[in-house]
Structures are given as structure tokens and as C-alpha cells.
Scaffold this active site. Structure first.
Site, PDB file in Angstrom:
ATOM      1  N   GLY B 149       0.824  -1.196   0.000  1.00 28.57           N
ATOM      2  CA  GLY B 149       0.000   0.000   0.000  1.00 28.57           C
ATOM      3  C   GLY B 149       0.864   1.255   0.000  1.00 28.57           C
ATOM      4  N   CYS B 150       0.258   2.371  -0.370  1.00 25.34           N
ATOM      5  CA  CYS B 150       1.009   3.623  -0.455  1.00 25.34           C
ATOM      6  C   CYS B 150       1.460   4.070   0.935  1.00 25.34           C
ATOM      7  CB  CYS B 150       0.160   4.691  -1.138  1.00 25.34           C
ATOM      8  SG  CYS B 150      -1.512   4.878  -0.482  1.00 25.34           S
TER       9      CYS B 150
END
Lengths: 347, 347, 347, 347
Positions: B149-150
Site C-alpha cells: 500500500g502507499c
């Protein structure tokens, strides 16, 4: 591999040249120059360049530069370039000036609009106007390019097919232009202060923008009956991008939007960086963000007999550094697209 | 030249993959897929891609895709990937999933935080977590990557040296994260409506962001004594960029900022995409705009005994498509940097 | 009708005072002052005030001002106020200083954090700290207010109920603060230049913001066991607004978010300008735009034992001019809300 | 104290009406209505109104509303108002419709531009066009106002002195208009998604905006020789504000900018909400932010013989709710300025 120097590298056009040349397959940055910060590391001023470029700024020693590189990009403000270029012209090095100093053929016109002394007429005469799509042969064969202004680039690419085909009333051209704030450059002012610019839209230099005579000079070459253009500029709360919305009265030979779109497509079919939109479709500035494209949409309104042309560019790319590199490619006989294969960052 | 398919190409991560792969020297786009818009031209939906890509969207025929390409990027939302991947895993094709579906080892944890059914445990077990800098060997040798995920990417790259060196109180970690709006994806909502977002700063999913267990899972692998992290997320009125500001209490072995900066530099000296700032210097999100870099600044405050780590990424690049391509490069044994030589667009 | 003078009126806090006082039912602007632009019409500098105020800027003649008005607002930068106030204190006029010069009780602390000489201790001793909600009696009975900083106002209003009820670990407080750009004031710099700020998020003055000792001074009055706070500040690409996200470890007596929301509601039930959100609901900065409100959301995370407090203000209102007017209302025994009945401009 | 109902209160114009009426000295909100969310608390949907308004949304019971209030504001979209107003007209209650449904005298024109059925001609005939500055007598004596569109308000106030004085070539008018995103309303779309709008400038509805016939209708009343206007609209990445930049060819009787500024000043000398700028000075949209002002700058370019008029408004104020309240004030014989004494929030 050709070697380039960048003078005035810390300004926005200069930094954009750095971004382009660092990834150019055939041109490399040999040296970077600034009048006031000699010895300073560029990545110290612009940390986004850390680990990417380690060069220090050098002062501007013309003979040294001219002897060491194949090409000098000059990205200094108007009034500064003309203090550097006369000496550079004494050498063989190629020159691309991104400022407005050598764009106007008539020094009196320059002084009227720029409010400071013009360069020497003989040096002006040596410069080739670098509106790439319309001047390729001269660009290929010259050593000194005067790179067009951002507004003229967007406006002229948008108007060229109409003007050259004599499809419009010559006295009817109105261009309402809008620019992101990077067009105002790096110098600090209330106009570029975030607090006064964010969530605000302003108009500036009404009827007095110094790009007006540049546009008119080219238009009158294309059609000597065009006496002037009405041209105004707005500051939009965004970083990059220019949109020129141009209005002109159509001649009777114009009958439909489709006819105009066909004309534009034909005109620009060999121009990689000009993209013509289908009827009913118009570009936004972000659709060319970070690239050398000029996107154009056209509409003919048969209710009013008026044509609307919408042309957008990234002011730091096709409006400055991108077109400069495109011109450099032609001067060196490289593929026009070398180092300019960016894809727009739309989102 | 390896061939890739992109499933879910019309989302923001998908479009960013298109931007990267069109200029990749060793991977080319073979086909693009969307569940609902089969037959539509991608450049019709995204006109910034006109003249750049002419492909039409195809529907998602798994066997056909698996037989035709070397690698499938899956850029669909959480809950969708897990409907596609089980069938894909029956073929030999390499897979990189950009969604959250296969990141959590424990299906119960997934269902608790994601609020919908988890994938099968056996398929979860096949996925390698693609935090590139910390998992290179496994990535090189696997065929199925779960791309991080970012928020976890920014947070974990910032915390790794501290956690692995056991320099902080394990229960003291607080990450205050901020993201641009593209992190919320392409779906329409009041939260992403310009009028409610512009000139506004909001906090969302307080203590409940689904990236929390992903971060904790990795932290606890690195140091089993870390029981949890406090992690909150803010929406900033900008398009791209994540900043994770992390606070933790230093152990007694920490004495200065310089010591920590040295640790970070040593840790990441072979990591091209991680740039460690000098003491007193901290990155802004725009300094990595459009690139795969993660820039990190660190400070030790001897007044409070607390460490501050500031890590920034472009959420669509190192936080999604960029890291996916970096992982693909390793899977194919290419240079990690292939197709990722972008220079930040700072201005 | 009380008469007020505004010294330093051309700065952002000064202009906001003009906006408030022009519509105040009980205080009117008698004169406006600037050290450098005497004789200039204010609406000439700020055309948005055309036809609204016709006053010219006057120079700063202390005795004249002190003799003519009931109250002087001083909206000059830190280091300037302390050159004006000693003379003003020789008269009877009421004074509200919006700068940081008289906020810190200890001159040594001032000089350490502000990096220039402190005012005289005896004058410091005369100032009452104007955090309105927590100092009403002293404010009503004083003649010289030191108006709180924007960050301390947001942070302290958010922390007060926890600190006063001794519900948190005294050494665990971390405030991650974010501000719009108007907080940096009117002076020009790269940090406030639109091109470098737009679409960018930065952190600044890490562990070194001059508001830290101001916050700590108040916290230690409220609970002498609080030794420090970790406090950092970010610049968000928006014009107005501050969000302070505060983290602290809960003591064992804390069991739920609801318990904390009840505490906050009770604490602030007579505070018109503090609005406490229901559990699960958190404010964005634009929800107080243009008003004197401070909105607060609270969450207790029983997974980590940590409390999150989110407090937002408009930095030019509750963080500066609004709170100054609120304090003036108390000093003159007006309704606290006089002239402050603005409704947030959310959209 | 007059009582008002607001139908369609959750839209942006509705919420702006709430902001204005809550502070109006002579009109109070009696009830608020929404077709779909009856029973919901307005402050639950818009938390910025917490503690300010506690009303619940009611459904739309026309007879009940008509019997209980003095005035109904209708802030529903085009096509909805015309379903409500016929029944309302059967009662005595005053009506102000903010939609476009009753602005065009000719139902065929409405259907051509709005693409859905027009209201009944007899009801259209009952509506008075509420461009306040130019229709005061009719407004004072009527019971049903059709409130002008945002673009027509800015354009017509800017053009009126030129058109009424017959100073321009009737076929030469071009208005290039730019709007903030709130003008597109609350409905969600890609056009209003932050990610596609931020840092982007787009043009939309080229030659097809439904406000064109509204502008032309008024212009042709003022000067029957005006056959049409060329009018285009751009979306600017800001929340509020409209700028209309209008170009027209001057007749020979025009000799200077000063002459035109004098004309405008004389024309609007009794119009509190119209502020005419001095020669060389032009307004930005933020200079009227949150207020009912229309600021106008004018330039005559003797090089081209063309006039440029720049008019700015806040689209939700003078372009919608503000002008509606201004009209209500006239209908009730209150001071035109009642409840509209806001000072622009420029910074």
C-alpha cells in the site's frame, strides 16, 4: 554526444532544461551557470535533484563556455540575455536564447513593449525564430535560435491554419489567454504569493503584454493584412499550463467545425507534438502536463459565424525548455523527438 | 521484450502503469483490460493519451491473458483482485497485484479491517510482499507479488532503520500520515469533490485505516516486540504525494541527529530510490513528484528524547505503479531502475 | 462605541481585524497605522476594501494614538511590538498585542526560541495571556493582553480537558500540526511562492517552532508534571486553516471515546466558540473558515491505549484577529460574541 | 420579521442562502426543504453548521409552505423548479426561483438550450427577471422573481453601460468567462473530481452554454440590434468566483479608457454592490469573495479600437444567493443591503 551549457539554470526554464537534458540520449549537460551563485551545488538549492545531478554552479565565462560546449542554452530574463549573446556570437558555438531579447525584428518595438534597451540590430538579424513546427528548415541550418515566448507558441500554433488559409477576418482576432503561475517565473511578488493567488483568478497587463508584438510580427508574416491582435492574459491558480482561447470571425468559405478540424489535421499531420482534437472535444491544460505537446480544439459556431480555437501547452515545456530542446534536436540533426518522449501526467 | 497485461487499467494506478510501461525499455503493454468498458478506446476516456496509445479495452479473459503475456498487473480495487487471481495462479504467468487483497497473512485480520471476505489462505501464502528495498531476494525468485500500500511504503521505509536497529521504544510509534487526493482513487464522492476538498484539510478513518495491519505485520516481523502502531491519515488538497511523519521515543543509545542520518545513509546506500537528507533538511512531497523516489529526513530532539522521521513518496509511483514496475524489473532480472529514470517535476 | 487603532494594519492579521471591526456593533476603527506607508490609502493597497474603508495609513505616533482611542491592536511582527508597547503602557489605553513578544514569561526562553532580544521583564509581567476560554476573569480585568499564537490556540484548546483532568501520560504528548500558508504571513519567500507551495506538502522548523515554549508554558501551568511537548508544523497548500492532531497515551481511567466526548462537552458547554464533535466525527479546517470557532473531535483507541484529539481553527480568526476581538469584547464587558457572528463559508 | 422557506436547501445555493438568512436582520428561516432527505438534520449533513442551525429537513408540502411563510426561495436544479412553482403560484406567497426555469421568455428557446420541457408560457409571463441593478421597480412590485444565472449576472453588469450607450459594434461582442468549480453544483462527476480539476484549466460547453440565450435576451431588450453574443465558459481550479472578460469593438465615439470609466461610474453611482475600478486597475475574483459585490474594470485599446471589460462576482453570492436576498430586500421594501454587509475575505 553533444555538450551543452545552461546559463541561468536556477530559473524555472533552466531547471526544466536540466530535467530534459539529464534524460536526453544525444545531448549532455557539460556545465551550468548562474551570475550570482557560483560554487553552489544545484541540488543544494533544489533538493529534488539530489543524487541526480551533482554539478556546481559556475560563473559565466563566455570564452570558456564557448570553447567547451556545442550549444549554449540561455535561460536568463529579458535584458540579461542581450548582455551575454553578443560575445557568444563571436564564437562558433550554437545558441538558443529562451528570453524575449531577440524575438522582435524591430528594436523600437522591443523598447516600447519591454521598457528597456534593445539588442543591436545586427545581432537581432542573426537570430532565427524557433517556432519549430513553422520554421524547421531555417532552424536546421542556423546557429542562433530565439526561442518563442510561451503565449506566442500557444496562440500561433492555434491560429496558423486559419491565418495561412485566410479563413478569418484579419481585424477580428481576439485571444483570451490564461497561464499557470510558473509563467511569472521565480521572482517573488505579491502576484505570485500563494495567499494572494490561491483560489483567485486575476487579469494582468491588459492590452500591454510584451508578447503581443511577437505574436503580431509572426501573424503579419503569415498574412500581411493582419494589423493587430487583441490579446489578454490571466493568472490561474495552478502551477503549469497555458490555454489560449482565440476568437475570430470566419470568412464565408467556412461552413462547419468538421471542415476546420480536417484543415488542422492536414496541416499538422507531420507535426508529432501538435495533437488536433475531434469536433466537440477540447483540451485541458493538464492533458499536456510535463510534455512538449500542443493540443488544439476548434469550433465553428454557425449561429454567430465565429470560430473558437482552444490551444493548450505546458508553458515550461512547449512554451520554453521543451521547444528549446526540440530546436536543439533540429540544429544537431537529431530526431525532433529525442529526449522529449514524456507522457502527460494527467492525474 | 517482455509482454504485460494491465487489468483495471482505467483506475489511477492503472493509468500510471500505462505511463511507465509505454516508456519501459524491456516491458511492453500487450493488452489492457477493464471489466465494464470492453471495446472502448483508452485514449477516448483519457484524451491525454491521444496519439500515444491506440489500444482498446478488452474484457477479462483469464486464460487468454495468461497464455499471451509474461506478466499481469492487477490494478483493481480490493475485493476484486481476489476474484481474478485464483484463476491466474493456475497458469505460469507472473502476477503483480496492486490491491490490498493478498497483503495480510491472516484472513481474519483482512476481514476485520477490509470489511469483506478474504482470499483463500493458500493463495495468500503464495504472495510475496513487494516492499522492494527490503525483500529483493524473495521478489527476484517469485511469480506472484502483493504490491504494498502507499501508506505502508512511506511509513515502513521511514521506520525500517530504527526498528531493525532496535533504537526505539516499541510501544511509542505514532505515524501521522497525509495524502493527496489521488490516493482516494477515481471513484466519485463528497470527499473527492473539488468544492469540498479544495482549501480544506481533513482527517479520515481515525484509527481505522486498513493499512494499519499491513504496517504492523511488517513491523512485527522486523521486531517481534512491536505490538502496534498508532496511525492516522489526512487528506491534503493536492493531487499526488504522501508524507508520513513518524514519532517514536528513542532508546538511550541514540544521541544525535547526525548518528541517525548516518544510520539511514548506511542502511540505504545501495537503494537507488531512497534518498536520505542531511541533518536539518526535510523533504516535501513535490520533491519526488512523478518519480519512484522515497525521500527521508530524520531528527532527534534531545530536549524530548523523541525521534521524528519524515518520509515522502509519490503515492501513484513508489506507492503503487512505480514500485510495481520496480518489482517487475527484479522478477525479470532487469536493472531495478529500468523505465523508472524520471526526474521529479518540482516546479 | 469604543474607538480602536490598529498598528500594523497591512499584515494579514491587521487586514482581518479591519474585516471584523468594520462590522462590529460596539467598536469602531478610529485610525490605522503602518510604519512605512503613511499617507497611503488602505483600499489602494487592498482593492477588495474599495468603498468599504476610505482611511489612509498614519504613522505611529504613540502619544496621539494613546490619547485618542480606547484600545490599540498591535498586529506587527515579533520584535516590533516590543518597541511600541513600552511607550503605550505609559498611557491608560487598552492594548492587545497579536505578536509573540509578551507571551513567554521568561525572557531567556524568548531569546532562545525567537533569536532576538526579549522585552523587559516588568512589561512581560503586565501582560495577560489571552486564551479566552481559559482566562476570562483575568482578561475582563486587565488592560494589556498578549494574544495567543495560532498553533498554541488550536493545540491548547484541544488538550485542555485531558490535561486538566490528568487523563494522559505527561511525557507522551505529540502534536502534529498543519497550517495554511497565510500563517506564514505576508512576507515574500520561496516557502510562500505559489509555484513551490501549490500541490506540495512540506514540514518546517522541525522541533524548533517558536510556539513550542508557549504551549509548554501553559501546559505546565495546567499540570506541572508535563515537562515538554513534541510539536511539529507542516505547510499545507491552502490559504487559511490550522489542524492540530494531538496524540497522547491515556491513563487507565480512560475507557472509551464516548467518555472523552462527554468530558469535552461538559468542559466547553459554556464556550460558544468551541464545538465538540460526536464520537466518530472529526472536523476539517474549512468547517470553521472565516469564523472564530474551534472545532474538536476526539478518539480513544483501545487497541493502542492512545488518544487522538483533532482541533481546527481559522488561523487568522481564532488564531489571531478573531480571538483578539473576543478578548476586546471581554475587556469592554461586551457580549463575547459581539462582531463575531460569522457563519463558516464551507463551500 | 419576515419568514422564509428554502426549497432545495442542501445544494450550494441553498446552503449559501442559509448563511445569509441566519444573519439577516429582517428575514428569518422558517423551514428548510429537500425532496429526498426529510427528517435529516441539516447540520448532520453539513457539520460546519453545528450549533448554528438545528432545523431538520422537511419534505415539500406546497400548501403548508405557502401558508406559513412570506417568501419561498427555490434553489433546486433546472427542471425541478418548474414542477414546484405552478402550485406555489396559486397562493399569495412571494417566490424567488434561483434556477433557470423561468428566465427565458420563449419556451422553445428554453427547450433548445436546456434539453428538457419548458414551463407553461403563462407562468413564465408572471416572472420578473431579477437582475437587481437594472430592474428595481419591477422587482419591488412583483411577487415572483426569476433570479439570474451567475454568468449572465457578471456579463450583463459588465456590458450594460456600453450596450445602453450604444458604444459598441453590436455584432462584435465576445465574452470569455471563467468560473470556480462550485458553479458546477454539488453533483458528482469527473469534471468536479478534485484529481481531474486541481492544477487543470478546462473549457466546457463551447458555444452551447444554456446561459447564452439568457444573456442575449437581455442584451436585445437593451439594444434590439444586438443579434447574438459569442460566449464561452472555462472551469478554473478554485472554489468560488466568476470572471467575465468581454471584448467588443468600440464605436467612433469612444476615445479613451477614462471616458469609459467615467461612464461606468456614473451609471453605477447609486448601485452599492457595483464597484468600478480606476483606469489601469482590474479586479480579481477573490476581491469579492463571500460578498454580493460585482467589481468591474474597463480598458479601451486605441491600438485596436477594442474595449475590454472585466467583471467579477462570487458566483454563489451576486451570482445566486446574494442577489436573491438583494431581490427579497426590494420585494419587502427593506434596505437593499440588509443582510448583505459582508466584507470580502481576500486573504
Amino acid at each position: 554526444m553533444k555538450k551543452a551549457a545552461i546559463i541561468g539554470v536556477t530559473g524555472y526554464s533552466g531547471i526544466e532544461l536540466v530535467r530534459l537534458l539529464l534524460n536526453h540520449p544525444n545531448i549532455r549537460i557539460h556545465s551550468i551557470h548562474s551570475s550570482s551563485q557560483s560554487g553552489v551545488n544545484l541540488a543544494g538549492i533544489y533538493p529534488h535533484l539530489k543524487n541526480i545531478i551533482s554539478d556546481e554552479l559556475e560563473d559565466i565565462n563566455i570564452s570558456k563556455i564557448a570553447n567547451e560546449v556545442d550549444l549554449v542554452f540561455i535561460a536568463t530574463p529579458s535584458g540579461i540575455s542581450s548582455k551575454i549573446i553578443p560575445e557568444l556570437l563571436q564564437y562558433e558555438v550554437k545558441i538558443i536564447d529562451l528570453s524575449g531579447d531577440y524575438r522582435l525584428n524591430n528594436p523600437n518595438t522591443y523598447e516600447k513593449w519591454y521598457k528597456h534597451p534593445a539588442p543591436a540590430q545586427e545581432d537581432i538579424n542573426k537570430a532565427i525564430y524557433g517556432l519549430t513546427e513553422w520554421n524547421k528548415e531555417d532552424i536546421r541550418n542556423c546557429r542562433f535560435i530565439s526561442n518563442p515566448g510561451c503565449y506566442p507558441t500557444a496562440t500561433l500554433l492555434g491560429l496558423a491554419p486559419l491565418v495561412k488559409s485566410k479563413l478569418i477576418d484579419e481585424r477580428s482576432i481576439v485571444t483570451d489567454a490564461k497561464s499557470g503561475v510558473s509563467g511569472a517565473g521565480k521572482s517573488l511578488s505579491r502576484v505570485t504569493h500563494f495567499v494572494e493567488t490561491n483560489d483567485n483568478l486575476t487579469i494582468y497587463k491588459v492590452n500591454q503584454h510584451q508578447h503581443i508584438p511577437e505574436i503580431e510580427q509572426v501573424l503579419s508574416i503569415w498574412n500581411e493584412n493582419i494589423p493587430f491582435i487583441t490579446f489578454n492574459t490571466h493568472l490561474v491558480p495552478m502551477t503549469r499550463g497555458i490555454m489560449a482561447t482565440t476568437y475570430a470571425n470566419a470568412n464565408k468559405s467556412v461552413g462547419s467545425t468538421e471542415q476546420l478540424v480536417d484543415l488542422y489535421k492536414t496541416t499538422y499531420e507531420d507535426s508529432h507534438f501538435v495533437r488536433v482534437r475531434e469536433p466537440g472535444n477540447f483540451p485541458g491544460t493538464k492533458e499536456v502536463y510535463g510534455t512538449n505537446y500542443c493540443d488544439i480544439g476548434i469550433a465553428y459556431d454557425n449561429r454567430t459565424g465565429r470560430i473558437t480555437v482552444v490551444s493548450v501547452i505546458d508553458n515550461l515545456m512547449k512554451g520554453a525548455a521543451g521547444q528549446a530542446v526540440q530546436n536543439a534536436n533540429l540544429m544537431f540533426d537529431f530526431d525532433e523527438r529525442a529526449g522529449l518522449d514524456h507522457i502527460p501526467i494527467y492525474i
